[in-house]
Scaffold this active site. Structure first.
Site: not given
Length: 411
Positions: A110, A150, A153, A182, A184, A266, A306, A366, A390
């Site tokens: 996504r 971009g 920073e 960072w 993508t 954004l 329950q 679990g 974002e």
């Protein structure tokens, strides 16, 4: 005078059976076209992502990303809600449904679509010149060219106004210097939308913030990949390095001056997250529900106890409330009535609740909940990144706080 006869109530239509997958009947809100788009994206993700994504995640890579991008382009999922230039022109709700289905597979997929369409393509579509749109958007809509965005920073994330990346005039050219973090799609992008502070007079800190289109391969521009991530591992994440990158004068986005440009992009991406986060939550809930029906302890399925049923009920409540909220925001966007504060409302609530659903699902499974044989821990770790990018939860709380009180607590 005789009393009027009591009106007879219309005969009640028979309610359909209860559907654990759609307990509120939210599919009734969708048109046949909405359902067809959703089912097409779901089928693609089931075929092209779900059988492989655990291995991709474990290896920390997204192999064949360019091929995946072309396939997504063929589906019309790239720049999906944009019009013209090869874009699908879908509704906001249809785009949201696609985001939900893609993130039900993995947040990294996504994110690939969101950054391509809601950040890079949206910036060009809304703020670019006609020449820029014609050059880039058709290839990006088809997935032939991947884009990145971009803004963040190393030292400036939530406060982009403090960015240090600079663009200075040199004759008719622009010269960019700085770093972005960072990002993508960075190392596989054919074009980067880079935001920088110019040396023009008039803006705080020395000049206005402008957007620039930086083609891959431009001298001085590089995008080293970021590794050693424990979240969004099936996603390409990079740093952008700009070392005296020279661009022609027409590389600047003419319609964007100041922070309003990148912040509007954004906002569009945040809207996709409102939906997408519910996809991750749905995947975890479905895993927990199936597990509870089949896992036996003390001589019977744990779904018959329950405390387990209480967990499943609470997860279902928050999941479908979140989807209903996403629907509402999508309808407002389609009507041209969606405000940025309302997107913050959706992002803050849905990502926070999605994380809680994932954590609760892990307890139902679990020890098996930590295994990549199930999607739960993968979604949980991915959502830790979705919570931050974002706009962090704290920033969205302050956006809503300001809207509610009229008082600015940012500074």
């Amino acid at each position: 005078m005789s009393a009027p006869s009591a009106a007879k109530p219309p005969s009640a239509a028979k309610a359909p059976p209860f559907d654990p997958g759609d307990p509120l009947g939210l599919d009734d809100l969708l048109t046949p076209e909405d359902l067809a788009i959703r089912d097409t994206v779901r089928a693609w993700a089931a075929d092209r992502v779900l059988p492989y994504v655990a291995d991709w995640y474990e290896r920390g890579e997204l192999p064949g990303v360019r091929e995946l991008a072309r396939e997504l382009g063929g589906l019309g999922a790239l720049g999906m809600s944009l019009t013209g230039y090869g874009c699908a022109g879908a509704s906001a709700v249809q785009y949201g449904l696609a985001c939900l289905e893609l993130e039900a597979a993995d947040s990294g997929i996504r994110s690939l679509v969101s950054v391509q369409g809601s950040l890079a393509m949206y910036a060009i579509h809304r703020y670019g010149s006609e020449e820029q749109k014609e050059r880039w958007l058709p290839a990006m809509a088809a997935g032939e060219t991947i884009g990145c965005f971009g803004l963040t920073e190393p030292d400036h994330g939530s406060d982009p106004s403090g960015m240090r990346t600079r663009a200075r005039r040199d004759g008719g050219d622009w010269v960019l210097t700085g770093r972005k973090m960072w990002i993508t799609n960075g190392s596989v992008a054919g074009v980067a939308v880079v935001w920088a502070r110019t040396d023009d007079d008039g803006g705080e800190g020395g000049g206005d913030i402008r957007g620039f289109l930086v083609p891959a391969g431009t001298p001085g521009f590089s995008a080293p990949e970021i590794t050693h991530k424990w979240s969004l591992r099936a996603s390409v994440t990079s740093e952008l390095v700009l070392d005296e990158v020279r661009l022609p004068g027409d590389a600047v986005l003419p319609g964007a001056v100041g922070l309003r440009g990148p912040l509007s992009c954004l906002g569009h991406a945040r809207y996709g997250i409102v939906w997408g986060s519910m996809g991750a939550a749905r995947s975890c809930f479905e895993s927990a529900l199936q597990y509870a029906r089949t896992r036996e302890q003390f001589g019977r399925p744990i779904g018959g106890f329950q405390l387990t049923q209480a967990k499943l009920a609470d997860m279902a409540l928050e999941l479908h409330k979140g989807i209903l909220l996403a629907h509402h925001l999508g309808r407002r966007m389609d009507a041209g009535r969606l405000r940025a504060e309302q997107v913050s409302f959706g992002k803050l609530n849905n990502v926070r609740e999605a994380i809680e659903i994932c954590r609760t699902a892990r307890t139902v499974l679990g020890a098996n909940g930590i295994s990549l044989e199930y999607p739960v821990m993968r979604h949980a770790t991915n959502l830790e990144s979705v919570l931050t990018y974002e706009g962090t939860s704290e920033m969205h709380q302050l956006v809503l706080g300001k809207a509610l009180t009229g008082l600015d607590a940012f500074r």
